[in-house]
Design an enzyme around this catalytic site. Structure first.
Site, mmCIF file in Angstrom:
data_model
loop_
_atom_site.group_PDB
_atom_site.id
_atom_site.type_symbol
_atom_site.label_atom_id
_atom_site.label_comp_id
_atom_site.label_asym_id
_atom_site.label_seq_id
_atom_site.Cartn_x
_atom_site.Cartn_y
_atom_site.Cartn_z
ATOM 1 N N THR A 1 0.934 -1.147 -0.019
ATOM 2 C CA THR A 1 0.230 0.015 0.056
ATOM 3 C C THR A 1 0.919 1.329 -0.087
ATOM 4 O O THR A 1 1.942 1.261 0.495
ATOM 5 C CB THR A 1 -0.955 -0.048 1.337
ATOM 6 O OG1 THR A 1 -0.007 -0.141 2.284
ATOM 7 C CG2 THR A 1 -1.994 -1.062 1.081
ATOM 8 N N GLY A 2 0.143 2.413 -0.459
ATOM 9 C CA GLY A 2 1.038 3.570 -0.651
ATOM 10 C C GLY A 2 2.049 3.924 -1.429
ATOM 11 O O GLY A 2 3.012 4.581 -1.168
ATOM 12 N N ALA A 3 2.075 3.278 -2.463
ATOM 13 C CA ALA A 3 3.168 3.247 -3.679
ATOM 14 C C ALA A 3 2.579 4.323 -4.806
ATOM 15 O O ALA A 3 1.481 4.916 -4.748
ATOM 16 C CB ALA A 3 3.344 2.123 -4.281
ATOM 17 N N ILE B 1 9.162 5.256 -0.174
ATOM 18 C CA ILE B 1 9.811 4.332 0.510
ATOM 19 C C ILE B 1 9.052 3.078 -0.316
ATOM 20 O O ILE B 1 9.779 2.172 -0.572
ATOM 21 C CB ILE B 1 9.338 4.145 1.932
ATOM 22 C CG1 ILE B 1 10.435 5.085 2.545
ATOM 23 C CG2 ILE B 1 9.683 2.519 2.453
ATOM 24 C CD1 ILE B 1 10.129 5.331 4.138
ATOM 25 N N SER C 1 6.041 4.870 12.712
ATOM 26 C CA SER C 1 6.590 6.121 13.069
ATOM 27 C C SER C 1 6.254 6.429 14.614
ATOM 28 O O SER C 1 5.173 6.069 14.976
ATOM 29 C CB SER C 1 6.196 7.310 12.248
ATOM 30 O OG SER C 1 6.821 8.349 12.710
ATOM 31 N N TYR D 1 -1.350 11.856 13.270
ATOM 32 C CA TYR D 1 -0.257 10.755 12.628
ATOM 33 C C TYR D 1 0.297 9.977 13.536
ATOM 34 O O TYR D 1 0.092 8.561 13.505
ATOM 35 C CB TYR D 1 0.525 11.353 11.724
ATOM 36 C CG TYR D 1 1.801 10.687 11.240
ATOM 37 C CD1 TYR D 1 1.322 9.880 9.976
ATOM 38 C CD2 TYR D 1 3.042 10.788 11.811
ATOM 39 C CE1 TYR D 1 2.291 8.946 9.503
ATOM 40 C CE2 TYR D 1 3.967 9.839 11.091
ATOM 41 C CZ TYR D 1 3.594 9.128 10.236
ATOM 42 O OH TYR D 1 4.740 8.160 9.560
#
Length: 250
Positions: A9-11, A17, A152, A161
């Site tokens: 996910t998140g590409a 990253i 994170s 976040y």
């Protein structure tokens, strides 16, 4: 022999990253399905449009010998995670590795975070990850699978976040125990400061000065660790939060 399938996910952004993880896994023999969200990248001005090209990533992965498809997916919608896993499995076969590298990240603190922003952070970073885990576990092939989530601990001035990532950490650690009977391992990677387009010059200089080795992390640093964690060599590692940050957290 057929190649195993990984869902990331998140590409979609070349300096992200997830892009590096995708190409690293493809070179290592994985087929790749990846999600991206153009609306978020444009809203955050992450690297600019020239650096956002999911079609280019698909082409790069295929050049490495991988089958690959890209899916534009808003993970804030609770119906999307299950559909994403189902689409990946239908297109390329059962998903053996789930790499959670998506994130909603809009800076705000305790006093200025809106309810809407708070809820969206938890919907994307926490709820979607849980729903992806559910769907992944429901179709995992015989022999088990791997889950790796990027996390994170940056929460000061970035409260929704950091708080939503903290909740994600607990879910992944629970998954390591609950999903172990299915042969699934689950781990977290905290890559520390990695400049993926969000840093200005002042931030970059300050964070570089705080690194013991005198350099920031790179997407490739994170990708190398993810490659290990989804491999058979890491079959005995689960329930871990790995601070792969060049000593930044020491």
């Amino acid at each position: 022999m057929s190649r195993p399938v990984a869902l990331l996910t998140g590409a979609g952004r070349r300096n992200g990253i997830a892009w590096s993880i995708a190409t690293t896994l493809a070179a290592d023999g994985w087929d790749i399905v990846f999600s991206h969200l153009g609306d978020y990248d444009r809203r955050m001005s992450l690297g600019g449009d020239p650096d956002r090209d999911p079609a280019a990533l698909v082409a790069e992965l295929r050049a490495l010998g991988a089958r690959s498809i890209a899916v534009d997916a808003d993970l804030a919608d609770p119906a999307v995670p299950g559909r994403l896993v189902a689409e990946a499995s239908a297109a390329l076969g059962p998903v053996r590795a789930l790499v959670l590298s998506h994130a909603e990240s809009v800076d705000s603190g305790i006093l200025d975070t809106s309810v809407e922003s708070f809820d969206r952070h938890f919907a994307v970073n926490t709820r979607a990850s849980w729903l992806l885990l559910q769907a992944f576990a429901g179709q995992v092939p015989s022999g088990g699978g791997r889950v790796v989530a990027l996390t994170s601990d940056h929460v000061v001035g970035n409260m929704p976040y950091g708080a939503s990532k903290g909740a994600l950490d607990r879910i992944i650690i629970a998954a390591a125990r609950e999903l172990a009977p299915l042969g699934i391992t689950a781990n977290l990677v905290n890559p520390g400061p990695v400049d993926t387009g969000w840093m200005d010059d002042e931030t970059r200089a300050a964070l570089t000065a705080a690194q013991p080795g005198g350099r920031l992390g790179t997407p490739d640093d994170a990708a190398r660790l993810v490659r290990f964690l989804v491999s058979n060599d890491a079959r005995w590692i689960t329930g871990q939060l790995i601070m792969s940050d060049g000593g930044f957290s020491i």
